[in-house]
Scaffold this active site. Structure first.
Site, PDB file in Angstrom:
ATOM      1  NE  ARG A  27     -10.850   1.048   2.789  1.00 33.34           N
ATOM      2  CZ  ARG A  27     -11.832   1.293   3.676  1.00 33.34           C
ATOM      3  NH1 ARG A  27     -11.563   1.607   4.932  1.00 33.34           N
ATOM      4  NH2 ARG A  27     -13.077   1.190   3.313  1.00 33.34           N
ATOM      5  CD  GLU A  39      -8.209   1.059  -0.875  1.00 32.33           C
ATOM      6  OE1 GLU A  39      -8.925   2.062  -1.055  1.00 32.33           O
ATOM      7  OE2 GLU A  39      -8.652  -0.021  -0.438  1.00 32.33           O
ATOM      8  CB  SER A  97     -10.511   0.030  -4.048  1.00 34.97           C
ATOM      9  OG  SER A  97     -11.853  -0.204  -3.734  1.00 34.97           O
TER      10      SER A  97
END
Ligand SMILES: Cc1cc2nc3c(=O)[nH]c(=O)nc-3n(C[C@H](O)[C@H](O)[C@H](O)COP(=O)(O)OP(=O)(O)OC[C@H]3O[C@@H](n4cnc5c(N)ncnc54)[C@H](O)[C@@H]3O)c2cc1C
Length: 318
Positions: free
Chosen positions: A188, A309, A237
């Site tokens: 990510r 995130e 998320s």
């Protein structure tokens, strides 16, 4: 660079001369636009200016003009991984999704996609052309540019693994084509050798058949619908999965009793604890409070510090 562009920009940013929207040298601009309308969680205050470039050349023009005026530029894709503060952002926001949305399929099986192309659309176009690879990413509601900058991924596939090259406009307005092997795609996160705005990328996919590609896509999205809130206002998320064997962010939040917990209309989804959803009129402050509670609960009960995130824009101090 046009003087008109800079003048129209500063006129629009001031109180009385403010305009709802206009076109300057073919570049669409809007002033004091509520960013909540440009995010999937539907939260956030206004941006000073929102620009909608149609080409890499227009991206350069915006970057150079704003750079000369000392105004920060922030890039917005589909706003699907974003929390904008309730007071908004004091910046020029450059939105790729509206007009930078062309995808070209070449006869050798490679595909060139502009930054604002949505991943689900790219996946369907690939399937129609009998190209396989995008199926696992077909349920991610982000753009090519946003996905490349985050190295988005799911079901064992990341976008970085599919890219051959990426074109980036740097802070001076120069366009660089960077080969994928020179880019560090991590979990990510992506480290480009040149910092800037992704404007275009080249991909290579595997040959397949329409039927098998569509079927794989259907199966994957069925799994996604079964395990995640579907059709709700969310940024996906909330926290990154921690390294090691301590469990996923979802499992840790569940263990800490955060599933279904709320702050105002912000809620950790009862279906998937790491998906934070807006059940009505949640504010960015509600979301921040809930994120802090989730973090503390997991630290106390499991001894793990979860890191967000989601990207946060604006001021969250008040
Ligand atoms: C229902 C749902 C499911 C999701 N599932 C997944 C999943 O399975 N896997 C996953 O990885 N993510 C998932 N996400 C999160 C999100 O969709 C991805 O992170 C996506 O890649 C973000 O793309 P975006 O265009 O919306 O970026 P935005 O949210 O608009 O921006 C995110 C960041 O990328 C930067 N950025 C955007 N465009 C560019 C550009 N052109 N150049 C440089 N920087 C840019 C922004 O400045 C910001 O820092 C999900 C989100 C939702 C709402």
């Amino acid at each position: 660079m046009s003087g008109n562009w800079a003048k129209a920009f500063s006129r629009g940013s001031g109180g009385k001369g403010r305009k709802a929207g206009t076109v300057v040298r073919n570049i669409e601009v809007a002033f004091q636009v509520k960013l909540r309308e440009y995010t999937t969680i539907w939260i956030g205050g206004a941006a000073d200016r929102l620009v909608f470039p149609r080409s890499a050349a227009q991206v350069r023009e915006v970057v150079v003009t704003e750079g000369r005026s000392g105004r920060p530029v922030q890039v917005l894709g589909a706003g699907s991984n974003l929390l904008v503060s309730d007071s908004g952002v004091s910046a020029t926001v450059l939105c790729t999704k509206k007009h930078l949305s062309k995808a070209v399929f070449l006869s050798d099986g490679s595909v060139v996609a502009e930054a604002g192309v949505m991943l689900p659309r790219l996946a369907v176009l690939c399937a129609l052309s009998g190209l396989s690879g995008m199926e696992p990413l077909s349920g991610i509601p982000g753009t090519v540019g946003g996905a490349l900058s985050m190295n988005a991924g799911s079901y064992g596939q990341t976008i970085g693994e599919l890219a051959e090259w990426v074109e980036v406009v740097d802070a001076e307005g120069e366009i660089h084509r960077v080969e994928a092997r020179a880019i560090r795609f991590g979990y990510r996160e992506t480290k480009f050798p040149v910092q800037g705005i992704v404007v275009r990328a080249g991909f290579r996919f595997e040959p397949g058949t329409r039927e098998t590609v569509f079927e794989r896509m259907r199966q994957i999205n069925e799994k996604r619908r079964a395990s995640q809130p579907w059709g709700e206002r969310t940024f996906g998320s909330a926290f990154r999965n921690p390294p090691g064997e301590v469990g996923s962010a979802r499992e840790l939040l569940e263990r800490a009793g955060m599933k279904g917990e709320r702050e105002g209309d912000a809620c950790f989804s009862p279906k998937h604890a790491n998906f934070l959803v807006n059940r009505g009129r949640a504010t960015a402050a509600d979301v921040r409070r809930l994120l802090s509670r989730g973090q503390s609960a997991v630290r106390v009960s499991c001894g793990v510090l979860l890191l967000p995130e989601v990207k946060m824009w604006g001021n969250f101090d008040v």
